[in-house]
Design a protein around this motif. Structure first.
Motif, mmCIF file in Angstrom:
data_model
loop_
_atom_site.group_PDB
_atom_site.id
_atom_site.type_symbol
_atom_site.label_atom_id
_atom_site.label_comp_id
_atom_site.label_asym_id
_atom_site.label_seq_id
_atom_site.Cartn_x
_atom_site.Cartn_y
_atom_site.Cartn_z
ATOM 1 N N ALA A 30 -7.198 -0.750 -1.437
ATOM 2 C CA ALA A 30 -6.233 0.214 -0.900
ATOM 3 C C ALA A 30 -5.133 0.406 -1.927
ATOM 4 N N LEU A 37 -1.055 6.022 -3.654
ATOM 5 C CA LEU A 37 -1.755 6.687 -2.553
ATOM 6 C C LEU A 37 -1.652 8.200 -2.715
ATOM 7 N N THR A 56 -6.668 8.026 5.154
ATOM 8 C CA THR A 56 -5.364 7.626 4.627
ATOM 9 C C THR A 56 -4.221 8.434 5.244
ATOM 10 N N VAL A 119 -0.157 4.881 4.237
ATOM 11 C CA VAL A 119 -0.760 6.103 4.774
ATOM 12 C C VAL A 119 0.232 7.260 4.622
#
Length: 127
Positions: A30, A37, A56, A119
């Protein structure tokens, strides 16, 4: 879509895709920061990977499904500002400009940790 023969990741970092964002798309790894991200989500748009985008996305703001335009050609990502979003934070923002053939998208995105993983929550379009 992004040509797989490119030597560097579409997110703009100088690593090959598999060692950069690809490891988040295909493996159990992750993204450790909100900025990584954001970069991996941009790459998912480039590659047309709606599944990764949905995985995500914050469960409270995630759409039921996501349909990507296969004709969209993303051409570059520029990170303009990052606030918080490290291993020591629970929230963060990333302001970026994503270019596509014919224009660009300028957004300040909000990120949050859910069960330890970053996220995407939502974002504001900027001018």
């Amino acid at each position: 879509m992004w040509p797989m023969t490119s030597r560097t990741c579409p997110c703009g970092l100088p690593q090959p895709y598999d060692a950069c964002c690809g490891r988040f798309h295909t493996g159990p790894a992750a993204a450790p920061t909100a900025e990584l991200l954001m970069r991996s989500r941009y790459c998912a748009f480039v590659k047309g990977d709606a599944g990764y985008l949905l995985r995500t996305w914050h469960p409270g703001t995630r759409p039921e499904r996501l349909e990507l335009d296969p004709r969209m050609r993303w051409t570059g990502l520029e990170i303009l500002e990052t606030t918080d979003g490290s291993a020591f934070h629970s929230t963060g923002t990333v302001t970026f400009r994503a270019s596509y053939r014919g224009g660009s998208l300028h957004e300040r995105s909000r990120f949050e940790r859910v069960d330890g993983a970053w996220v995407y929550v939502d974002g504001d379009f900027l001018q």
